[in-house]
Design a protein around this motif. Structure first.
Motif, PDB file in Angstrom:
ATOM      1  N   LEU A   8     -11.471  22.248  54.091  1.00  0.00           N
ATOM      2  CA  LEU A   8     -10.240  21.497  53.884  1.00  0.00           C
ATOM      3  C   LEU A   8      -9.122  22.416  53.390  1.00  0.00           C
ATOM      4  O   LEU A   8      -7.944  22.143  53.607  1.00  0.00           O
ATOM      5  N   GLY A   9      -9.527  23.506  52.731  1.00  0.00           N
ATOM      6  CA  GLY A   9      -8.554  24.423  52.145  1.00  0.00           C
ATOM      7  C   GLY A   9      -7.982  25.452  53.096  1.00  0.00           C
ATOM      8  O   GLY A   9      -7.033  26.166  52.740  1.00  0.00           O
ATOM      9  N   CYS A  10      -8.533  25.561  54.301  1.00  0.00           N
ATOM     10  CA  CYS A  10      -8.068  26.583  55.250  1.00  0.00           C
ATOM     11  C   CYS A  10      -7.951  25.981  56.650  1.00  0.00           C
ATOM     12  O   CYS A  10      -8.655  26.403  57.578  1.00  0.00           O
ATOM     13  N   PRO A  11      -7.076  24.988  56.816  1.00  0.00           N
ATOM     14  CA  PRO A  11      -7.043  24.226  58.071  1.00  0.00           C
ATOM     15  C   PRO A  11      -6.600  25.027  59.295  1.00  0.00           C
ATOM     16  O   PRO A  11      -6.836  24.593  60.422  1.00  0.00           O
ATOM     17  N   ARG A  12      -5.998  26.190  59.085  1.00  0.00           N
ATOM     18  CA  ARG A  12      -5.530  26.970  60.240  1.00  0.00           C
ATOM     19  C   ARG A  12      -6.496  28.095  60.615  1.00  0.00           C
ATOM     20  O   ARG A  12      -6.254  28.836  61.559  1.00  0.00           O
ATOM     21  N   ARG A  33     -15.440  20.640  56.414  1.00  0.00           N
ATOM     22  CA  ARG A  33     -14.564  19.465  56.477  1.00  0.00           C
ATOM     23  C   ARG A  33     -13.411  19.779  57.425  1.00  0.00           C
ATOM     24  O   ARG A  33     -12.280  19.990  57.039  1.00  0.00           O
ATOM     25  N   GLY A  34     -13.767  19.853  58.698  1.00  0.00           N
ATOM     26  CA  GLY A  34     -12.788  20.142  59.729  1.00  0.00           C
ATOM     27  C   GLY A  34     -12.578  21.625  59.937  1.00  0.00           C
ATOM     28  O   GLY A  34     -12.711  22.428  59.003  1.00  0.00           O
ATOM     29  N   ILE A  35     -12.269  21.992  61.171  1.00  0.00           N
ATOM     30  CA  ILE A  35     -11.900  23.365  61.527  1.00  0.00           C
ATOM     31  C   ILE A  35     -10.753  23.278  62.530  1.00  0.00           C
ATOM     32  O   ILE A  35     -10.850  22.581  63.548  1.00  0.00           O
ATOM     33  N   GLY A  36      -9.660  23.975  62.232  1.00  0.00           N
ATOM     34  CA  GLY A  36      -8.503  23.944  63.120  1.00  0.00           C
ATOM     35  C   GLY A  36      -7.967  22.529  63.265  1.00  0.00           C
ATOM     36  O   GLY A  36      -7.773  21.820  62.271  1.00  0.00           O
ATOM     37  N   ASP A  37      -7.752  22.094  64.487  1.00  0.00           N
ATOM     38  CA  ASP A  37      -7.183  20.765  64.708  1.00  0.00           C
ATOM     39  C   ASP A  37      -8.252  19.675  64.790  1.00  0.00           C
ATOM     40  O   ASP A  37      -7.935  18.518  65.079  1.00  0.00           O
ATOM     41  N   LYS A  38      -9.501  20.018  64.516  1.00  0.00           N
ATOM     42  CA  LYS A  38     -10.599  19.046  64.554  1.00  0.00           C
ATOM     43  C   LYS A  38     -11.067  18.740  63.138  1.00  0.00           C
ATOM     44  O   LYS A  38     -11.722  19.562  62.496  1.00  0.00           O
ATOM     45  N   ILE A  39     -10.730  17.550  62.647  1.00  0.00           N
ATOM     46  CA  ILE A  39     -11.199  17.159  61.325  1.00  0.00           C
ATOM     47  C   ILE A  39     -12.614  16.591  61.386  1.00  0.00           C
ATOM     48  O   ILE A  39     -13.382  16.673  60.426  1.00  0.00           O
ATOM     49  N   ASN A  40     -12.981  16.033  62.534  1.00  0.00           N
ATOM     50  CA  ASN A  40     -14.312  15.465  62.726  1.00  0.00           C
ATOM     51  C   ASN A  40     -15.255  16.568  63.199  1.00  0.00           C
ATOM     52  O   ASN A  40     -15.059  17.155  64.262  1.00  0.00           O
ATOM     53  N   ALA A  41     -16.282  16.848  62.404  1.00  0.00           N
ATOM     54  CA  ALA A  41     -17.211  17.933  62.745  1.00  0.00           C
ATOM     55  C   ALA A  41     -17.914  17.695  64.072  1.00  0.00           C
ATOM     56  O   ALA A  41     -18.343  18.651  64.732  1.00  0.00           O
ATOM     57  N   PRO A  45     -16.001  22.522  68.655  1.00  0.00           N
ATOM     58  CA  PRO A  45     -16.706  23.136  69.794  1.00  0.00           C
ATOM     59  C   PRO A  45     -17.924  23.958  69.385  1.00  0.00           C
ATOM     60  O   PRO A  45     -18.951  23.941  70.083  1.00  0.00           O
ATOM     61  N   GLU A  46     -17.833  24.673  68.274  1.00  0.00           N
ATOM     62  CA  GLU A  46     -18.952  25.532  67.851  1.00  0.00           C
ATOM     63  C   GLU A  46     -20.200  24.742  67.477  1.00  0.00           C
ATOM     64  O   GLU A  46     -21.292  25.297  67.387  1.00  0.00           O
ATOM     65  N   ARG A 243      -5.156  20.921  53.645  1.00  0.00           N
ATOM     66  CA  ARG A 243      -4.957  20.188  54.900  1.00  0.00           C
ATOM     67  C   ARG A 243      -4.039  18.989  54.681  1.00  0.00           C
ATOM     68  O   ARG A 243      -3.233  18.646  55.541  1.00  0.00           O
ATOM     69  N   TRP A 244      -4.179  18.340  53.517  1.00  0.00           N
ATOM     70  CA  TRP A 244      -3.354  17.172  53.217  1.00  0.00           C
ATOM     71  C   TRP A 244      -2.067  17.553  52.479  1.00  0.00           C
ATOM     72  O   TRP A 244      -1.149  16.735  52.399  1.00  0.00           O
ATOM     73  N   ASN A 245      -2.041  18.757  51.894  1.00  0.00           N
ATOM     74  CA  ASN A 245      -0.892  19.210  51.110  1.00  0.00           C
ATOM     75  C   ASN A 245      -0.525  20.631  51.540  1.00  0.00           C
ATOM     76  O   ASN A 245      -0.863  21.607  50.870  1.00  0.00           O
ATOM     77  N   PRO A 246       0.168  20.793  52.670  1.00  0.00           N
ATOM     78  CA  PRO A 246       0.400  22.123  53.234  1.00  0.00           C
ATOM     79  C   PRO A 246       1.218  23.060  52.367  1.00  0.00           C
ATOM     80  O   PRO A 246       1.204  24.276  52.591  1.00  0.00           O
ATOM     81  N   ASP A 247       1.914  22.545  51.354  1.00  0.00           N
ATOM     82  CA  ASP A 247       2.703  23.416  50.481  1.00  0.00           C
ATOM     83  C   ASP A 247       1.864  24.119  49.411  1.00  0.00           C
ATOM     84  O   ASP A 247       2.377  24.987  48.694  1.00  0.00           O
ATOM     85  N   LEU A 248       0.604  23.773  49.299  1.00  0.00           N
ATOM     86  CA  LEU A 248      -0.260  24.448  48.332  1.00  0.00           C
ATOM     87  C   LEU A 248      -0.429  25.921  48.692  1.00  0.00           C
ATOM     88  O   LEU A 248      -0.238  26.325  49.841  1.00  0.00           O
TER      89      LEU A 248
END
Length: 267
Positions: A8-12, A33-41, A45-46, A243-248
């Motif tokens: 969740l802390g590294c969404p990009r 808890r999600g990777i890239g643009d996929k929040i649902n594991a 793709p991996e 992921r929910w607070n991009p300014d962090l």
């Protein structure tokens, strides 16, 4: 002490970047808890049937483990409960394939105290625990929303009535929203706790302002000490909600600081 961070802390970041950073910083695991643009594991793709064995091998080569797959399933939200149950079953199936012990589920999806149908939620959680038991996976119910209260959580677990159950203790939630000290929460739920989320913050009026570990006033060290003394063998996982607070602050800085902070705590 076993340490991980939530993705969740590294969404990009890509999975390759996540694993490489965790290894380089000396973490023991990575919570998904999600990777890239996929929040649902289930959509990553991996983790597809075509790639999962290769993914497992790459992670195993680093010495890292995945302590938990963190679903978004909310079992006590009536209009989402059925879909959430099937989502959680999918997460359990994926956890079995990956060799992951735990899957996170929730009562409601909001961290603060929220109204939910916890009778319905407990019944679905019982069925989920039974489903997981046959696959060597334990669904963990998180201390969030109304279940940030130990009294409410104990009632929920009693209603569910399953041996294959456990609690994901989000220390921030029980302090901020359950208004409990770690001593109170541990006394009530300690025997159920299998995985722990840590984050720090200060309050600005009624608003939570997240801070890097040790720069807020959440009594994180009290919770860690209680669990360590009790022989807790699960993971202390940083949940940096970028992921929910991009300014962090950026994840590389925050993850390194968390590792150093936790390593500096007295044995």
């Amino acid at each position: 002490m076993k340490l991980s961070f939530s993705t969740l802390g590294c969404p990009r970041w890509t999975l390759k970047e996540i694993v490489a950073t965790a290894k380089d910083l000396g973490f023991d695991g990575v919570e998904i808890r999600g990777i890239g643009d996929k929040i649902n594991a289930l959509e990553i793709p991996e983790f597809s049937d075509a790639e999962i064995e290769q993914t497992k091998e790459k992670i195993a080569q680093t010495g890292l483990v995945i302590p938990s797959l963190t679903s978004g399933a909310t079992l006590a939200v009536r209009d989402r409960a059925q879909d959430s149950f099937f989502e959680a079953c999918g997460y359990i199936d994926l956890a079995r394939k990956l060799g992951v012990k735990y899957v996170r589920v929730m009562g409601t999806g909001e961290p603060h105290i929220t109204v939910g149908d916890f009778t319905l939620g407990a019944g679905l959680y019982r069925h989920l625990c039974e489903y997981g038991a046959k696959r060597g996976v334990t669904p963990l119910i998180e201390t969030n929303g109304d279940l940030s209260s130990s009294k409410a959580m104990l009632a929920f677990l009693d209603r569910a009535g399953s041996d294959n159950c456990g609690v994901l203790w989000d220390v921030h939630h029980t302090v901020r929203f359950g208004s409990e000290s770690p001593v109170e929460t541990f006394a009530a739920l300690g025997t159920y706790v299998k995985h722990v989320h840590l984050k720090d913050s200060v309050m600005r009026g009624s608003r939570v302002e997240y801070r890097m570990m040790g720069y807020g006033d959440v009594p994180v060290t009290d919770a860690v000490t209680l669990l360590d003394r009790a022989g807790f063998d699960g993971f202390f996982s940083l949940e940096w909600v970028k992921r929910w607070n991009p300014d962090l602050q950026e994840p590389g800085i925050v993850f390194a600081h968390y590792k150093n902070y936790m390593d500096s705590l007295p044995e």
